[in-house]
Scaffold this motif. Structure first.
Motif, mmCIF file in Angstrom:
data_model
loop_
_atom_site.group_PDB
_atom_site.id
_atom_site.type_symbol
_atom_site.label_atom_id
_atom_site.label_comp_id
_atom_site.label_asym_id
_atom_site.label_seq_id
_atom_site.Cartn_x
_atom_site.Cartn_y
_atom_site.Cartn_z
ATOM 1 N N LEU A 66 3.335 -6.578 -1.160
ATOM 2 C CA LEU A 66 2.702 -5.615 -0.396
ATOM 3 C C LEU A 66 3.515 -5.226 0.643
ATOM 4 O O LEU A 66 3.523 -6.199 1.504
ATOM 5 C CB LEU A 66 1.345 -5.839 -0.169
ATOM 6 C CG LEU A 66 0.302 -5.796 -1.450
ATOM 7 C CD1 LEU A 66 0.470 -7.310 -2.141
ATOM 8 C CD2 LEU A 66 -1.248 -5.642 -0.902
ATOM 9 N N THR A 67 4.018 -3.922 1.101
ATOM 10 C CA THR A 67 4.908 -3.919 2.244
ATOM 11 C C THR A 67 4.078 -2.652 3.101
ATOM 12 O O THR A 67 3.754 -1.654 2.339
ATOM 13 C CB THR A 67 6.064 -3.195 1.614
ATOM 14 O OG1 THR A 67 6.814 -4.325 1.015
ATOM 15 C CG2 THR A 67 6.983 -2.943 2.961
ATOM 16 N N MET A 68 3.845 -2.903 4.268
ATOM 17 C CA MET A 68 2.945 -1.937 5.041
ATOM 18 C C MET A 68 3.315 -2.102 6.291
ATOM 19 O O MET A 68 3.719 -3.184 6.943
ATOM 20 C CB MET A 68 1.470 -2.082 4.689
ATOM 21 C CG MET A 68 0.797 -3.301 5.417
ATOM 22 S SD MET A 68 -0.657 -3.769 4.296
ATOM 23 C CE MET A 68 0.076 -4.636 3.114
ATOM 24 N N GLU A 69 2.920 -1.032 7.281
ATOM 25 C CA GLU A 69 2.981 -1.076 8.629
ATOM 26 C C GLU A 69 1.906 -2.225 8.940
ATOM 27 O O GLU A 69 0.594 -2.499 8.677
ATOM 28 C CB GLU A 69 2.772 0.145 9.425
ATOM 29 C CG GLU A 69 4.136 0.856 9.135
ATOM 30 C CD GLU A 69 5.148 0.648 9.919
ATOM 31 O OE1 GLU A 69 5.160 0.204 11.086
ATOM 32 O OE2 GLU A 69 6.416 0.828 9.450
ATOM 33 N N GLY B 176 -11.382 -3.834 7.208
ATOM 34 C CA GLY B 176 -12.405 -3.108 6.050
ATOM 35 C C GLY B 176 -12.202 -1.569 6.638
ATOM 36 O O GLY B 176 -12.981 -0.730 6.248
ATOM 37 N N ALA B 177 -11.247 -1.175 7.783
ATOM 38 C CA ALA B 177 -11.455 0.140 7.995
ATOM 39 C C ALA B 177 -10.768 1.133 7.058
ATOM 40 O O ALA B 177 -10.847 2.356 7.019
ATOM 41 C CB ALA B 177 -10.616 0.142 9.393
ATOM 42 N N MET B 178 -9.924 0.633 6.255
ATOM 43 C CA MET B 178 -9.294 1.294 4.997
ATOM 44 C C MET B 178 -9.112 0.489 3.919
ATOM 45 O O MET B 178 -8.594 -0.537 3.656
ATOM 46 C CB MET B 178 -7.903 1.574 5.547
ATOM 47 C CG MET B 178 -6.918 2.257 4.485
ATOM 48 S SD MET B 178 -5.324 2.792 5.036
ATOM 49 C CE MET B 178 -5.505 4.054 6.117
ATOM 50 N N PRO B 179 -9.811 1.155 2.881
ATOM 51 C CA PRO B 179 -9.609 0.542 1.329
ATOM 52 C C PRO B 179 -7.975 0.584 0.850
ATOM 53 O O PRO B 179 -7.352 1.542 1.014
ATOM 54 C CB PRO B 179 -10.596 1.380 0.412
ATOM 55 C CG PRO B 179 -11.140 2.374 1.401
ATOM 56 C CD PRO B 179 -10.396 2.416 2.667
ATOM 57 N N ALA B 180 -7.808 -0.390 0.063
ATOM 58 C CA ALA B 180 -6.525 -0.475 -0.653
ATOM 59 C C ALA B 180 -6.176 0.954 -1.332
ATOM 60 O O ALA B 180 -5.212 1.412 -1.150
ATOM 61 C CB ALA B 180 -6.238 -1.505 -1.434
ATOM 62 N N LYS B 181 -7.135 1.436 -1.944
ATOM 63 C CA LYS B 181 -6.837 2.658 -2.809
ATOM 64 C C LYS B 181 -6.711 3.736 -2.001
ATOM 65 O O LYS B 181 -5.656 4.635 -2.350
ATOM 66 C CB LYS B 181 -8.153 3.001 -3.491
ATOM 67 C CG LYS B 181 -8.356 2.395 -4.664
ATOM 68 C CD LYS B 181 -9.523 2.646 -5.499
ATOM 69 C CE LYS B 181 -9.622 1.947 -6.837
ATOM 70 N NZ LYS B 181 -10.676 2.382 -7.741
ATOM 71 N N GLU B 182 -7.213 4.045 -0.751
ATOM 72 C CA GLU B 182 -6.893 4.899 0.403
ATOM 73 C C GLU B 182 -5.304 4.668 0.717
ATOM 74 O O GLU B 182 -4.502 5.698 1.299
ATOM 75 C CB GLU B 182 -7.889 4.945 1.548
ATOM 76 C CG GLU B 182 -7.684 6.242 2.515
ATOM 77 C CD GLU B 182 -8.530 5.996 3.500
ATOM 78 O OE1 GLU B 182 -8.382 6.427 4.696
ATOM 79 O OE2 GLU B 182 -10.035 5.864 3.142
ATOM 80 N N ALA B 183 -4.853 3.754 1.131
ATOM 81 C CA ALA B 183 -3.814 3.169 1.556
ATOM 82 C C ALA B 183 -2.701 3.557 0.452
ATOM 83 O O ALA B 183 -1.643 4.064 0.783
ATOM 84 C CB ALA B 183 -3.798 1.659 2.120
ATOM 85 N N GLN C 298 -2.353 7.399 0.288
ATOM 86 C CA GLN C 298 -1.625 8.042 1.320
ATOM 87 C C GLN C 298 -0.270 7.493 1.659
ATOM 88 O O GLN C 298 0.261 7.862 2.397
ATOM 89 C CB GLN C 298 -2.447 7.654 2.631
ATOM 90 C CG GLN C 298 -3.806 8.448 2.630
ATOM 91 C CD GLN C 298 -4.562 7.948 4.054
ATOM 92 O OE1 GLN C 298 -4.042 7.571 5.056
ATOM 93 N NE2 GLN C 298 -5.799 8.309 4.035
ATOM 94 N N ASP C 299 0.314 6.807 0.466
ATOM 95 C CA ASP C 299 1.715 6.018 0.743
ATOM 96 C C ASP C 299 1.774 5.164 1.835
ATOM 97 O O ASP C 299 2.909 5.073 2.487
ATOM 98 C CB ASP C 299 2.685 7.367 0.604
ATOM 99 C CG ASP C 299 2.862 7.803 -0.755
ATOM 100 O OD1 ASP C 299 2.638 7.227 -1.820
ATOM 101 O OD2 ASP C 299 3.231 8.931 -1.021
#
Length: 111
Positions: free
Chosen positions: A64-67, A77-84, A87-88
């Motif tokens: 998993l690569t992300m900022e 829990g502020a953002m679910p994985a599906k949403e991330a 939104q790319d």
């Protein structure tokens, strides 16, 4: 270098201490490549087979690569994985479906 997501990885390490190695639902290896401004600045490997978290680079079933701020949002829990993903903001190499197995584990960090 201190990152916002470091606190998430600290909670992951504490959570691992409570896992019974003989009673686990998730037994995959995940790699987290944490970026700042598009450059990988830290890499963590969460090995749920061996029940350990290490900073460094080794093979994983899902990478998993992300900022940094996205990892912090996922871990709090502020953002679910599906949403991330939608939104790319989260790039997954390997078995994408494995991130959904990891979500209950990440959700348990908020407790």
């Amino acid at each position: 270098m201190a990152l916002k997501s470091d606190s998430v990885f600290e909670r992951i390490a504490k959570r691992l201490e409570t896992i019974d190695p003989n009673n686990r639902q998730v037994q995959q290896v995940y790699k987290f490549r944490i970026q700042q401004n598009g450059t990988v600045v830290k890499t963590w490997v969460l090995d749920l087979k061996a029940v350990k978290l290490t900073e460094g680079d080794s093979p994983a079933e899902a990478t998993l690569t992300m900022e940094d701020d996205i990892m912090f949002a996922l871990g709090t829990g502020a953002m679910p994985a599906k949403e991330a993903l939608a939104q790319d903001k989260l790039d997954v190499e390997g078995q994408v479906e494995l991130i959904f197995l990891l979500e209950p584990f990440i959700a348990s960090l908020k407790k």
